[in-house]
Design an enzyme around this catalytic site. Sequence first.
Site, PDB file in Angstrom:
ATOM      1  N   GLY A  14       0.793  -1.232   0.000  1.00  0.00           N
ATOM      2  CA  GLY A  14       0.000   0.000   0.000  1.00  0.00           C
ATOM      3  C   GLY A  14       0.823   1.279   0.000  1.00  0.00           C
ATOM      4  O   GLY A  14       0.368   2.317   0.486  1.00  0.00           O
ATOM      5  N   ARG A  67     -14.550 -15.884 -10.322  1.00  0.00           N
ATOM      6  CA  ARG A  67     -14.135 -14.483 -10.387  1.00  0.00           C
ATOM      7  C   ARG A  67     -15.353 -13.560 -10.369  1.00  0.00           C
ATOM      8  O   ARG A  67     -15.361 -12.516  -9.739  1.00  0.00           O
ATOM      9  CB  ARG A  67     -13.360 -14.298 -11.713  1.00  0.00           C
ATOM     10  CG  ARG A  67     -12.489 -13.078 -11.780  1.00  0.00           C
ATOM     11  CD  ARG A  67     -11.878 -12.941 -13.156  1.00  0.00           C
ATOM     12  NE  ARG A  67     -10.929 -13.971 -13.513  1.00  0.00           N
ATOM     13  CZ  ARG A  67      -9.685 -14.054 -13.049  1.00  0.00           C
ATOM     14  NH1 ARG A  67      -9.259 -13.174 -12.184  1.00  0.00           N
ATOM     15  NH2 ARG A  67      -8.880 -14.997 -13.444  1.00  0.00           N
ATOM     16  N   ILE A  94      -7.239 -10.067 -11.408  1.00  0.00           N
ATOM     17  CA  ILE A  94      -7.769  -9.617 -12.700  1.00  0.00           C
ATOM     18  C   ILE A  94      -9.277  -9.407 -12.549  1.00  0.00           C
ATOM     19  O   ILE A  94      -9.963 -10.254 -11.968  1.00  0.00           O
ATOM     20  CB  ILE A  94      -7.473 -10.651 -13.798  1.00  0.00           C
ATOM     21  CG1 ILE A  94      -5.965 -10.761 -13.994  1.00  0.00           C
ATOM     22  CG2 ILE A  94      -8.167 -10.283 -15.103  1.00  0.00           C
ATOM     23  CD1 ILE A  94      -5.534 -11.918 -14.859  1.00  0.00           C
ATOM     24  N   ASN A 109      -5.647   2.088 -13.020  1.00  0.00           N
ATOM     25  CA  ASN A 109      -4.650   1.136 -12.525  1.00  0.00           C
ATOM     26  C   ASN A 109      -3.260   1.714 -12.752  1.00  0.00           C
ATOM     27  O   ASN A 109      -3.052   2.506 -13.676  1.00  0.00           O
ATOM     28  CB  ASN A 109      -4.765  -0.193 -13.279  1.00  0.00           C
ATOM     29  CG  ASN A 109      -3.796  -1.240 -12.747  1.00  0.00           C
ATOM     30  OD1 ASN A 109      -3.595  -1.375 -11.548  1.00  0.00           O
ATOM     31  ND2 ASN A 109      -3.172  -1.979 -13.655  1.00  0.00           N
ATOM     32  N   HIS A 111       0.714   0.396 -13.340  1.00  0.00           N
ATOM     33  CA  HIS A 111       1.473  -0.815 -13.672  1.00  0.00           C
ATOM     34  C   HIS A 111       2.952  -0.460 -13.788  1.00  0.00           C
ATOM     35  O   HIS A 111       3.307   0.550 -14.399  1.00  0.00           O
ATOM     36  CB  HIS A 111       0.958  -1.402 -14.996  1.00  0.00           C
ATOM     37  CG  HIS A 111       1.651  -2.670 -15.351  1.00  0.00           C
ATOM     38  ND1 HIS A 111       1.363  -3.873 -14.729  1.00  0.00           N
ATOM     39  CD2 HIS A 111       2.646  -2.929 -16.226  1.00  0.00           C
ATOM     40  CE1 HIS A 111       2.157  -4.804 -15.221  1.00  0.00           C
ATOM     41  NE2 HIS A 111       2.942  -4.259 -16.132  1.00  0.00           N
ATOM     42  N   LEU A 146      -5.754  -7.512 -19.844  1.00  0.00           N
ATOM     43  CA  LEU A 146      -4.808  -7.495 -18.727  1.00  0.00           C
ATOM     44  C   LEU A 146      -3.776  -6.397 -18.959  1.00  0.00           C
ATOM     45  O   LEU A 146      -3.019  -6.441 -19.931  1.00  0.00           O
ATOM     46  CB  LEU A 146      -4.108  -8.862 -18.617  1.00  0.00           C
ATOM     47  CG  LEU A 146      -2.948  -8.941 -17.614  1.00  0.00           C
ATOM     48  CD1 LEU A 146      -3.442  -8.762 -16.190  1.00  0.00           C
ATOM     49  CD2 LEU A 146      -2.190 -10.230 -17.777  1.00  0.00           C
TER      50      LEU A 146
HETATM   51  C1  GAR Z   1       3.222  -1.215  -7.524  1.00  0.00           C
HETATM   52  O1  GAR Z   1       4.540  -1.182  -8.012  1.00  0.00           O
HETATM   53  C2  GAR Z   1       2.240  -1.341  -8.665  1.00  0.00           C
HETATM   54  O2  GAR Z   1       2.670  -0.710  -9.850  1.00  0.00           O
HETATM   55  C3  GAR Z   1       2.175  -2.835  -8.857  1.00  0.00           C
HETATM   56  O3  GAR Z   1       2.183  -3.351  -7.548  1.00  0.00           O
HETATM   57  C4  GAR Z   1       2.961  -2.489  -6.721  1.00  0.00           C
HETATM   58  C5  GAR Z   1       2.176  -2.238  -5.452  1.00  0.00           C
HETATM   59  O4  GAR Z   1       2.944  -1.523  -4.514  1.00  0.00           O
HETATM   60  N1  GAR Z   1       1.000  -3.221  -9.589  1.00  0.00           N
HETATM   61  C6  GAR Z   1       0.964  -4.200 -10.489  1.00  0.00           C
HETATM   62  O5  GAR Z   1       1.926  -4.909 -10.737  1.00  0.00           O
HETATM   63  C7  GAR Z   1      -0.374  -4.384 -11.187  1.00  0.00           C
HETATM   64  N2  GAR Z   1      -0.232  -5.138 -12.392  1.00  0.00           N
HETATM   65  P1  GAR Z   1       2.251  -0.867  -3.249  1.00  0.00           P
HETATM   66  O6  GAR Z   1       1.353  -1.945  -2.608  1.00  0.00           O
HETATM   67  O7  GAR Z   1       3.399  -0.528  -2.353  1.00  0.00           O
HETATM   68  O8  GAR Z   1       1.457   0.319  -3.700  1.00  0.00           O
END
Ligand code: GAR
Length: 213
Positions: A14, A67, A94, A109, A111, A146
């Site tokens: 988070g 899902r 997903i 989102n 990524h 995705l």
């Molecule tokens: C982040 O780097 C985000 O870009 C990635 O998860 C991490 C969460 O970090 N998301 C993905 O890979 C989605 N496909 P956080 O929990 O510290 O915010």
Amino acid sequence: MTNFSFAVLISGNGSNLQAMIDAIKGNQIYGKICCVLSNKEDANGLQRAQEVKIPTEVVSNKDFETREDFDTEMVRVLSIYNPDLVVLAGFMRILSPVFINAFPGKILNIHPSLLPKYPGLNTHERVLESSDNIHGITVHFVDESLDGGPICAQSSLEITTRSVKQLEQQIHKLEHELYPKVVSWFGEGLLRLTEGKVYFENRELKIGEINEK
Ligand code: GAR
């Protein structure tokens, strides 16, 4: 948008949620987080929310056979808070059309790659195995593909390390700067998705422009 409120969906640490909390406190986002929802009850981000008295919800995907059933329950829970926007911040499930169609044009989102490069998992490892010398992040509206929805913004860096951990830290820093900014654009009505196209200040955003904001 007056009284802009958004929900944040997480699965883990988070740190992007924390960046949103800090941005609200610092008046970089004019709005509030109405709810933090996690699919994991031990997600660290839940504590971050509770510390600042943001309501939290846990909907565990393990409690649902399909899902669609999981998504239906998340939609039911989120609808109670009536969010203007749903922000996925490290939410590692997903989403099915059941969820996406419940919040049309209202799901963002982040990524950790320069999409369309490296959708999916382990993006830092994969980029280090490649011959790329640029890596980065993407914020996009969510559709059924995705990591493939219409792109709102990207931010990039030159790769100067061979360490996944170090690269991940550098990428996180970019995320914490960019994601709150994009959320604030949405809240201020500057950014929107209409018929699959991204508009910024009522002008369609072309891929080449997405780094310039
Ligand atoms: C982040 O780097 C985000 O870009 C990635 O998860 C991490 C969460 O970090 N998301 C993905 O890979 C989605 N496909 P956080 O929990 O510290 O915010």
